[in-house]
Design an enzyme around this catalytic site. Structure first.
Site, PDB file in Angstrom:
ATOM      1  N   HIS A 189       0.827  -1.209   0.000  1.00  0.00           N
ATOM      2  CA  HIS A 189       0.000   0.000   0.000  1.00  0.00           C
ATOM      3  C   HIS A 189       0.857   1.253   0.000  1.00  0.00           C
ATOM      4  CE1 HIS A 189      -3.252  -2.803   1.022  1.00  0.00           C
ATOM      5  NE2 HIS A 189      -3.931  -1.951   0.274  1.00  0.00           N
ATOM      6  N   ARG A 294     -10.473   4.397  -0.701  1.00  0.00           N
ATOM      7  CA  ARG A 294     -10.007   3.486   0.363  1.00  0.00           C
ATOM      8  C   ARG A 294     -10.278   4.173   1.712  1.00  0.00           C
ATOM      9  NH1 ARG A 294      -5.787   2.467  -3.729  1.00  0.00           N
ATOM     10  NH2 ARG A 294      -5.552   0.221  -3.984  1.00  0.00           N
ATOM     11  N   ARG A 330     -15.168   2.160  -0.399  1.00  0.00           N
ATOM     12  CA  ARG A 330     -14.883   0.804   0.055  1.00  0.00           C
ATOM     13  C   ARG A 330     -14.839   0.831   1.586  1.00  0.00           C
ATOM     14  NH1 ARG A 330      -9.754  -2.078  -0.849  1.00  0.00           N
ATOM     15  NH2 ARG A 330      -8.602  -0.455   0.180  1.00  0.00           N
ATOM     16  N   GLU A 428     -11.455 -10.122  -4.858  1.00  0.00           N
ATOM     17  CA  GLU A 428     -10.006 -10.091  -4.651  1.00  0.00           C
ATOM     18  C   GLU A 428      -9.488 -11.364  -3.993  1.00  0.00           C
ATOM     19  OE1 GLU A 428      -9.004  -6.450  -2.625  1.00  0.00           O
ATOM     20  OE2 GLU A 428     -10.476  -6.750  -1.064  1.00  0.00           O
ATOM     21  N   ASN A 451      -4.694  -6.460  -6.983  1.00  0.00           N
ATOM     22  CA  ASN A 451      -3.516  -6.529  -6.108  1.00  0.00           C
ATOM     23  C   ASN A 451      -3.645  -7.723  -5.158  1.00  0.00           C
ATOM     24  OD1 ASN A 451      -3.091  -4.053  -7.299  1.00  0.00           O
ATOM     25  ND2 ASN A 451      -3.923  -2.914  -5.580  1.00  0.00           N
ATOM     26  N   ASP A 452      -4.812  -7.811  -4.536  1.00  0.00           N
ATOM     27  CA  ASP A 452      -5.020  -8.941  -3.629  1.00  0.00           C
ATOM     28  C   ASP A 452      -5.341 -10.222  -4.395  1.00  0.00           C
ATOM     29  OD1 ASP A 452      -4.515  -8.146  -0.966  1.00  0.00           O
ATOM     30  OD2 ASP A 452      -6.251  -6.819  -1.082  1.00  0.00           O
ATOM     31  N   ARG A 462       2.059  -9.842  -0.861  1.00  0.00           N
ATOM     32  CA  ARG A 462       2.394  -8.642  -1.648  1.00  0.00           C
ATOM     33  C   ARG A 462       3.302  -7.671  -0.897  1.00  0.00           C
ATOM     34  NH1 ARG A 462      -3.505  -5.561  -1.608  1.00  0.00           N
ATOM     35  NH2 ARG A 462      -2.409  -3.671  -2.182  1.00  0.00           N
ATOM     36  N   CYS A 499     -10.192  -2.307 -10.200  1.00  0.00           N
ATOM     37  CA  CYS A 499      -9.668  -1.172  -9.436  1.00  0.00           C
ATOM     38  C   CYS A 499      -8.284  -1.443  -8.866  1.00  0.00           C
ATOM     39  CB  CYS A 499     -10.634  -0.751  -8.344  1.00  0.00           C
ATOM     40  SG  CYS A 499     -10.821  -2.009  -7.076  1.00  0.00           S
TER      41      CYS A 499
HETATM   42  C1  PEP Z   1      -6.714  -4.602  -4.612  1.00  0.00           C
HETATM   43  O1  PEP Z   1      -6.495  -5.488  -3.779  1.00  0.00           O
HETATM   44  O2  PEP Z   1      -6.456  -4.720  -5.827  1.00  0.00           O
HETATM   45  C2  PEP Z   1      -7.306  -3.318  -4.183  1.00  0.00           C
HETATM   46  C3  PEP Z   1      -7.725  -2.438  -5.061  1.00  0.00           C
HETATM   47  O3  PEP Z   1      -7.347  -3.078  -2.845  1.00  0.00           O
HETATM   48  P1  PEP Z   1      -6.053  -2.695  -1.990  1.00  0.00           P
HETATM   49  O4  PEP Z   1      -4.900  -2.481  -2.914  1.00  0.00           O
HETATM   50  O5  PEP Z   1      -6.391  -1.495  -1.203  1.00  0.00           O
HETATM   51  O6  PEP Z   1      -5.874  -3.903  -1.138  1.00  0.00           O
HETATM   52 MG    MG Z   2      -7.332  -5.283  -1.813  1.00  0.00          MG
END
Ligand code: PEP
Ligand code: MG
Length: 541
Positions: A189, A294, A330, A428, A451-452, A462, A499
């Site tokens: 993040h 977020r 979110r 995710e 991402n997740d 990650r 996203c």
């Molecule tokens: C993701 O996981 O892709 C996402 C958009 O949420 P975050 O990066 O805040 O976990």
């Molecule tokens: Mg996420």
């Protein structure tokens, strides 16, 4: 001139002076003292230094500002010289054999917790003063000073051992040119925040304190850092930075044009924001709305969870500022790297697989209901989309809906108006993608958090810099899960947005459009290059 290679998060460039951000957690060190008497002498010297610093600050503030502001430093002097505090530290050193740093930290931390747990708001706020005093003593022990970022007037490159998301979000200064850190992963993040700020970040750099105050160049494209570059190189990079700026200015001609492929496929382009302050950049880039706000970043740096009224005010404000455009909030996604003091999350051996996001919310319904009530009230002021992170089962989404109904009844009993937010699920986890057909019957939209989704599909933390070379956003398994999600959503007539960071990966744009993805939501400064790419794609070719 030195050239060092690291891991970059983007292709951005920066030229500027390095400022070293020294963190308390890197000062504390060993708990057990080799020589307690020597530690006692060190502590007493640090105590004297701190008292003198506070006296000087008091005099200076009185002279330049007012006695009300100067009184804060007088109060800190009183707290610091409190006999019980002072003796507790000395006894931790002499009787328990602790190092001066550890003694200051453990006594200070205990006192902070004592104050922050109090009901009286005045006494609760004293927790922050104790924290301040503790930091002052720790910096005095290290013989260094902390840099106050908001007092730096010249643009700077920030260097730190590591940065947490909560530290990074506080650094949103217009003077900040980029980050250099030793720890950290390009998918964390912290990296996402740097991207939203539109600055380069280089990680895995063996940072050196002596670079503080030296000129440096960050080349995000080549993953490298130059320390003390010669004039010719500085000039070369300044030219590159200027031509990058020109290119961005040229792209701004696309600002009000639709994101449509050359053969007519229209897609919605939204912005990801972490704080309401990011709305300006989103509007300037011509975002059609906010695809991911977020919400947890609002709460990371606070000592206590904001109450319903505060949250309602923030959400309503965001809705007013987006002025009728698509807006997706979110719900709280805390845990793993995003920690807040009031949640007091215990350390876990596998935090990414542990107590985070919706799991925290459903386990602490009273906490979650505060956010849900605030969102329901905000939804009465305009169309609001709300989505839930880290979903793995239908049971979870049904539990959320029940809580929403309870919150609605509670608000109605109080005579407070509430609206009907459009509900969505973040896809995710592989589990969510695999049951997308079932989930689609429960909600009005999907948003894929790549991402997740990559983290959980590839079994790869990650935030772990050691494995980030194995992190592959193009992995066929990941693309197959995205395709399944889009197909399931469309079978049930609901739209899908991406996203996660992959939404801004221009090498994947055509694949996503071909799959039928309806919208992409990316960091504000990634919007125009993405729109440019889309307008040059032909899906029939
Ligand atoms: C993701 O996981 O892709 C996402 C958009 O949420 P975050 O990066 O805040 O976990
Ligand atoms: Mg996420």
């Amino acid at each position: 001139m030195q050239k060092i290679t690291g891991q970059s998060i983007s292709s951005e460039l920066a030229v500027g002076t390095i400022r070293f951000y020294r963190q308390i957690r890197n000062i504390i060190g060993d708990a057990i003292a080799a020589n307690p008497n020597m530690e006692l002498t060190r502590y007493r010297a640090a105590y004297q230094t701190s008292m003198e610093q506070l006296q000087n600050l008091y005099n200076k503030t009185l002279e330049q500002l007012s006695s009300a502001e100067a009184d804060i430093f007088e109060m800190h002097r009183m707290l610091l010289s409190d006999n019980r505090f002072h003796h507790a530290i000395e006894s931790a050193i002499i009787e328990d054999g602790r190092t001066a740093e550890y003694a200051v930290y453990s006594v200070g931390q205990k006192l902070c917790e004592y104050f922050t747990a109090m009901d009286d708001p005045y006494l609760r706020a004293r927790g922050a003063d104790i924290q301040d005093i503790m930091n002052r003593l720790l910096f005095a022990l290290s013989g260094k000073t902390e840099i106050a970022l908001d007092h730096i007037l010249e643009p700077f490159i920030l260097m730190a051992e590591d940065l947490t998301p909560s530290e990074t979000v506080q650094m949103n200064s217009d003077k900040l040119l980029g980050f250099i850190t030793h720890q950290g992963s390009p998918y964390s993040h912290t990296a996402i925040l740097a991207k939203t700020m539109g600055v380069p970040a280089l990680m895995s750099i063996d940072i050196d304190e002596s670079w503080d105050g030296h000129l440096a160049i960050i080349d995000g494209e080549k993953h490298c850092l130059y320390i003390d570059p010669d004039d010719a190189l500085v000039q070369e990079y300044q030219l590159k930075i200027n031509s990058g700026k020109k290119r961005r200015e040229e792209l701004s001609r696309l600002r009000d044009l639709p994101a449509v492929t050359s053969d007519g496929r229209r897609i919605s382009l939204y912005a990801n924001i972490n704080t309401p302050a990011d709305l300006t950049a989103a509007t300037e880039a011509g975002a059609e709305g906010i695809g991911l706000f977020r919400s947890e970043f609002l709460y990371l740096n606070k000592n206590e969870y904001p109450d319903e009224e505060v949250q309602y005010g923030i959400y309503r404000d965001v809705l007013e500022k987006t002025a009728g455009k698509h807006t997706v909030i979110r719900t709280l996604d805390l845990g793993t790297d995003k920690k807040s003091p009031y949640l007091a999350l215990e350390p876990e051996s596998n935090p990414a697989l542990g107590y985070r996001a919706i799991r925290i919310c459903l386990s602490q319904p009273e906490l979650f209901k505060v956010q849900l009530r605030a969102l329901l009230r905000a939804a009465a002021c305009g169309e609001l989309h709300v989505m839930f992170p880290m979903i793995v089962s239908l049971r979870e989404i049904r539990a959320i809906k029940e809580l929403l109904e309870t919150c609605r009844e509670e608000l109605q009993e109080k005579g407070l108006p509430c609206g009907n937010p459009v509900l969505g699920v973040m896809i995710e986890t592989p589990a969510a993608a695999l049951i997308a057909d079932e989930l689609a019957k429960e909600v009005d939209f999907f948003s894929i958090g790549t991402n997740d989704l990559a983290q959980y599909t590839l079994a790869l933390d990650r935030n772990n810099a050691r494995v980030h070379t194995f992190y592959d956003p193009h992995h066929p398994a990941l693309l197959a899960l995205i395709r399944m999600t889009v197909d399931a959503a469309h079978r049930h007539g609901i739209p899908v947005c991406i996203c996660g960071e992959s939404g801004a990966d221009l090498t994947l744009t055509k694949a996503f459009l071909s799959m039928g993805v309806d919208a992409l939501s990316v960091a504000p400064n990634a919007l125009l290059p993405l729109k440019d790419t889309i307008r040059n794609i032909s899906l029939s070719a």
